[in-house]
Design a protein around this motif. Structure first.
Motif, PDB file in Angstrom:
ATOM      1  N   VAL A 169       0.848  -1.184   0.000  1.00  0.00           N
ATOM      2  CA  VAL A 169       0.000   0.000   0.000  1.00  0.00           C
ATOM      3  C   VAL A 169       0.885   1.234   0.000  1.00  0.00           C
ATOM      4  CG1 VAL A 169      -0.156   0.123   2.527  1.00  0.00           C
ATOM      5  CG2 VAL A 169      -2.002   1.085   1.129  1.00  0.00           C
ATOM      6  N   SER A 170       0.432   2.283  -0.677  1.00  0.00           N
ATOM      7  CA  SER A 170       1.228   3.513  -0.720  1.00  0.00           C
ATOM      8  C   SER A 170       1.063   4.278   0.584  1.00  0.00           C
ATOM      9  CB  SER A 170       0.802   4.389  -1.900  1.00  0.00           C
ATOM     10  OG  SER A 170      -0.555   4.759  -1.792  1.00  0.00           O
ATOM     11  N   TYR A 171       2.168   4.859   1.036  1.00  0.00           N
ATOM     12  CA  TYR A 171       2.170   5.635   2.275  1.00  0.00           C
ATOM     13  C   TYR A 171       3.245   6.701   2.168  1.00  0.00           C
ATOM     14  CZ  TYR A 171       2.927   6.841   7.198  1.00  0.00           C
ATOM     15  OH  TYR A 171       3.072   7.515   8.385  1.00  0.00           O
ATOM     16  N   ASN A 172       2.838   7.955   2.389  1.00  0.00           N
ATOM     17  CA  ASN A 172       3.737   9.088   2.199  1.00  0.00           C
ATOM     18  C   ASN A 172       4.389   8.993   0.825  1.00  0.00           C
ATOM     19  OD1 ASN A 172       3.003  10.291   4.587  1.00  0.00           O
ATOM     20  ND2 ASN A 172       4.706   9.465   5.757  1.00  0.00           N
ATOM     21  N   THR A 204       0.640  11.600   5.357  1.00  0.00           N
ATOM     22  CA  THR A 204       0.735  12.949   5.907  1.00  0.00           C
ATOM     23  C   THR A 204       0.387  13.933   4.807  1.00  0.00           C
ATOM     24  OG1 THR A 204       2.512  12.197   7.345  1.00  0.00           O
ATOM     25  CG2 THR A 204       2.251  14.577   7.070  1.00  0.00           C
ATOM     26  N   PRO A 205      -0.610  14.809   4.973  1.00  0.00           N
ATOM     27  CA  PRO A 205      -0.976  15.732   3.894  1.00  0.00           C
ATOM     28  C   PRO A 205       0.240  16.510   3.391  1.00  0.00           C
ATOM     29  CG  PRO A 205      -2.592  15.844   5.661  1.00  0.00           C
ATOM     30  CD  PRO A 205      -1.450  14.999   6.169  1.00  0.00           C
ATOM     31  N   ALA A 206       0.409  16.524   2.068  1.00  0.00           N
ATOM     32  CA  ALA A 206       1.534  17.223   1.441  1.00  0.00           C
ATOM     33  C   ALA A 206       0.985  18.234   0.448  1.00  0.00           C
ATOM     34  CB  ALA A 206       2.464  16.236   0.745  1.00  0.00           C
ATOM     35  N   GLY A 207       1.189  19.496   0.709  1.00  0.00           N
ATOM     36  CA  GLY A 207       0.677  20.516  -0.187  1.00  0.00           C
ATOM     37  C   GLY A 207      -0.840  20.524  -0.179  1.00  0.00           C
ATOM     38  N   HIS A 208      -1.429  20.449  -1.351  1.00  0.00           N
ATOM     39  CA  HIS A 208      -2.880  20.543  -1.481  1.00  0.00           C
ATOM     40  C   HIS A 208      -3.534  19.188  -1.725  1.00  0.00           C
ATOM     41  CE1 HIS A 208      -2.359  24.854  -1.588  1.00  0.00           C
ATOM     42  NE2 HIS A 208      -1.536  24.752  -2.625  1.00  0.00           N
ATOM     43  N   THR A 209      -2.791  18.103  -1.607  1.00  0.00           N
ATOM     44  CA  THR A 209      -3.316  16.783  -1.942  1.00  0.00           C
ATOM     45  C   THR A 209      -3.193  15.837  -0.756  1.00  0.00           C
ATOM     46  OG1 THR A 209      -2.668  17.084  -4.261  1.00  0.00           O
ATOM     47  CG2 THR A 209      -3.128  14.839  -3.541  1.00  0.00           C
ATOM     48  N   LEU A 210      -4.251  15.067  -0.512  1.00  0.00           N
ATOM     49  CA  LEU A 210      -4.224  14.008   0.488  1.00  0.00           C
ATOM     50  C   LEU A 210      -4.036  12.683  -0.244  1.00  0.00           C
ATOM     51  CD1 LEU A 210      -4.636  13.067   3.464  1.00  0.00           C
ATOM     52  CD2 LEU A 210      -7.062  12.765   2.873  1.00  0.00           C
ATOM     53  N   ASP A 211      -2.905  12.026  -0.019  1.00  0.00           N
ATOM     54  CA  ASP A 211      -2.630  10.737  -0.650  1.00  0.00           C
ATOM     55  C   ASP A 211      -3.197   9.613   0.204  1.00  0.00           C
ATOM     56  OD1 ASP A 211      -1.124  11.311  -3.083  1.00  0.00           O
ATOM     57  OD2 ASP A 211       0.397  12.132  -1.742  1.00  0.00           O
ATOM     58  N   PHE A 212      -3.725   8.588  -0.458  1.00  0.00           N
ATOM     59  CA  PHE A 212      -4.323   7.463   0.255  1.00  0.00           C
ATOM     60  C   PHE A 212      -3.986   6.153  -0.445  1.00  0.00           C
ATOM     61  CE2 PHE A 212      -7.470   8.665  -2.944  1.00  0.00           C
ATOM     62  CZ  PHE A 212      -7.813   7.438  -3.499  1.00  0.00           C
ATOM     63  N   GLY A 213      -4.166   5.075   0.298  1.00  0.00           N
ATOM     64  CA  GLY A 213      -4.061   3.734  -0.244  1.00  0.00           C
ATOM     65  C   GLY A 213      -5.207   2.904   0.299  1.00  0.00           C
ATOM     66  N   LEU A 214      -5.803   2.088  -0.543  1.00  0.00           N
ATOM     67  CA  LEU A 214      -6.911   1.239  -0.121  1.00  0.00           C
ATOM     68  C   LEU A 214      -6.361  -0.018   0.537  1.00  0.00           C
ATOM     69  CD1 LEU A 214      -9.245   1.480  -3.253  1.00  0.00           C
ATOM     70  CD2 LEU A 214      -9.177   2.965  -1.224  1.00  0.00           C
ATOM     71  N   VAL A 215      -6.926  -0.375   1.694  1.00  0.00           N
ATOM     72  CA  VAL A 215      -6.430  -1.517   2.456  1.00  0.00           C
ATOM     73  C   VAL A 215      -7.444  -2.649   2.499  1.00  0.00           C
ATOM     74  CG1 VAL A 215      -5.598  -2.309   4.704  1.00  0.00           C
ATOM     75  CG2 VAL A 215      -4.929  -0.041   3.850  1.00  0.00           C
ATOM     76  N   ALA A 216      -8.643  -2.385   2.990  1.00  0.00           N
ATOM     77  CA  ALA A 216      -9.631  -3.454   3.148  1.00  0.00           C
ATOM     78  C   ALA A 216     -11.032  -2.870   3.101  1.00  0.00           C
ATOM     79  CB  ALA A 216      -9.423  -4.202   4.463  1.00  0.00           C
ATOM     80  N   GLY A 217     -11.964  -3.596   2.472  1.00  0.00           N
ATOM     81  CA  GLY A 217     -13.343  -3.153   2.399  1.00  0.00           C
ATOM     82  C   GLY A 217     -13.834  -3.065   0.976  1.00  0.00           C
TER      83      GLY A 217
END
Length: 321
Positions: A169-172, A204-217
């Motif tokens: 999963v992507s993180y930071n 961790t929010p960087a600039g104007h974008t919130l990065d996310f990764g899908l884990v479960a669900g």
């Protein structure tokens, strides 16, 4: 002994590094905007032909005990002359000394030169992703981070969605292998949240974008909720590396996500690092203890050669040797 001298860069190299980026990737190279961060946080190594910088590569250590390589640049006149290979070998040795268990990087599937360089250095493909972006919508209530629990660990371990990404999963600015132990680490880092009745990893929010990764669900529910989550964190957009799976991509498009300007078919590569005896002293010598008593902990830290490698910058980590 390699063909090129390899050393760590400093701010004195900034102009020469800018010239390298312009020559290698053009005046719109994203690395130009983050040169100071790359020099000051993590390790930015350069390859030299005499006094000339002919290649560069950035290294940063990750939360799960691996190391991440990014921003690889080679001057066009020096391509196919093992510049990237020798930089990787040098940073691989740094990873080994630092007890990192793996090197990772990502490359676009269309970047044949980058893939060839990674393959030649014994990296193997471990997962594929597609980066998609959506504008933030009306803010939802801001979610709270999930504490570690056996239930959380079981959801992660049994997640069909995570299996599509081979557990990554992507993180930071990098990717994490979500083993049970790393799930505990990520929960302690307050990186796992409940969004859309599922589990997501928020960077961790960087600039104007919130990065996310899908884990479960259910990916459709999570993706529908994420633009509102981005707004709740004060971001203007949400962006994520999604498993390169058509069902997930269609769910993202239905939720208003579009392909990003980069990362349409991103290949995650990994190279295991055989960890040997550390070359760093684990215990202070008597001289260091005496210095600490005389001059305080600052002198002791100086003698011990302690350094902190900070967090890297934006998430656009294209591999372009």
């Amino acid at each position: 002994m390699g063909q090129w001298e390899i050393r760590r860069s400093s701010l004195r190299d900034r102009d020469a590094l800018a010239e390298l980026c312009n020559a290698a990737a053009g005046s719109d190279d994203y690395v130009l905007e983050m040169l100071d961060d790359l020099i000051l946080h993590g390790v930015l190594c350069v390859a030299l032909d005499g006094d000339r910088i002919v290649g560069a590569m950035h290294y940063t250590e990750t939360i799960d005990g691996s190391a991440w390589l990014r921003a690889a640049r080679t001057h066009p006149a020096y391509r196919k002359r093992h510049v990237a290979t020798e930089l990787i070998e040098s940073l691989g040795e740094l990873a080994r000394r630092s007890n990192r268990h793996a090197l990772r990087l990502w490359s676009s599937a269309s970047n044949t030169a980058g893939i060839a360089a990674a393959t030649a250095c014994e990296f193997r493909e471990v997962a594929r992703f597609t980066r998609m972006v959506a504008k933030a919508s009306r803010a939802r209530s801001r979610p709270e981070p999930l504490p570690y629990s056996p239930d959380l660990a079981a959801r992660v371990e049994d997640s069909p969605l995570l299996r599509l990404a081979n557990g990554y999963v992507s993180y930071n600015s990098y990717f994490v292998d979500l083993t049970q132990a790393n799930t505990h680490l990520m929960a302690n880092a307050r990186a796992l949240y409940e969004v859309g009745q599922g589990t997501v990893c928020l960077s961790t929010p960087a600039g104007h974008t919130l990065d996310f990764g899908l884990v479960a669900g259910d990916p459709a529910r999570m993706l529908a909720a994420l633009p509102g989550t981005a707004a709740a964190f004060g971001a203007e957009a949400g962006a994520g590396f999604l498993p390169h799976d058509q069902r997930v991509i269609r769910a993202a498009e239905k939720a208003g996500f579009k392909l990003g300007s980069w990362g349409e078919d991103a290949i995650l590569f990994e190279k295991p690092i055989p960890v040997g005896p550390s070359s760093y002293r684990r215990r202070p010598t008597y001289a260091e203890i005496a210095a600490g008593k005389r001059e305080g902990y600052a002198a002791l830290a100086l003698l011990a050669g302690h350094r902190e490698h900070g967090h890297t910058g934006p998430h656009e980590d294209r591999w372009n040797p």
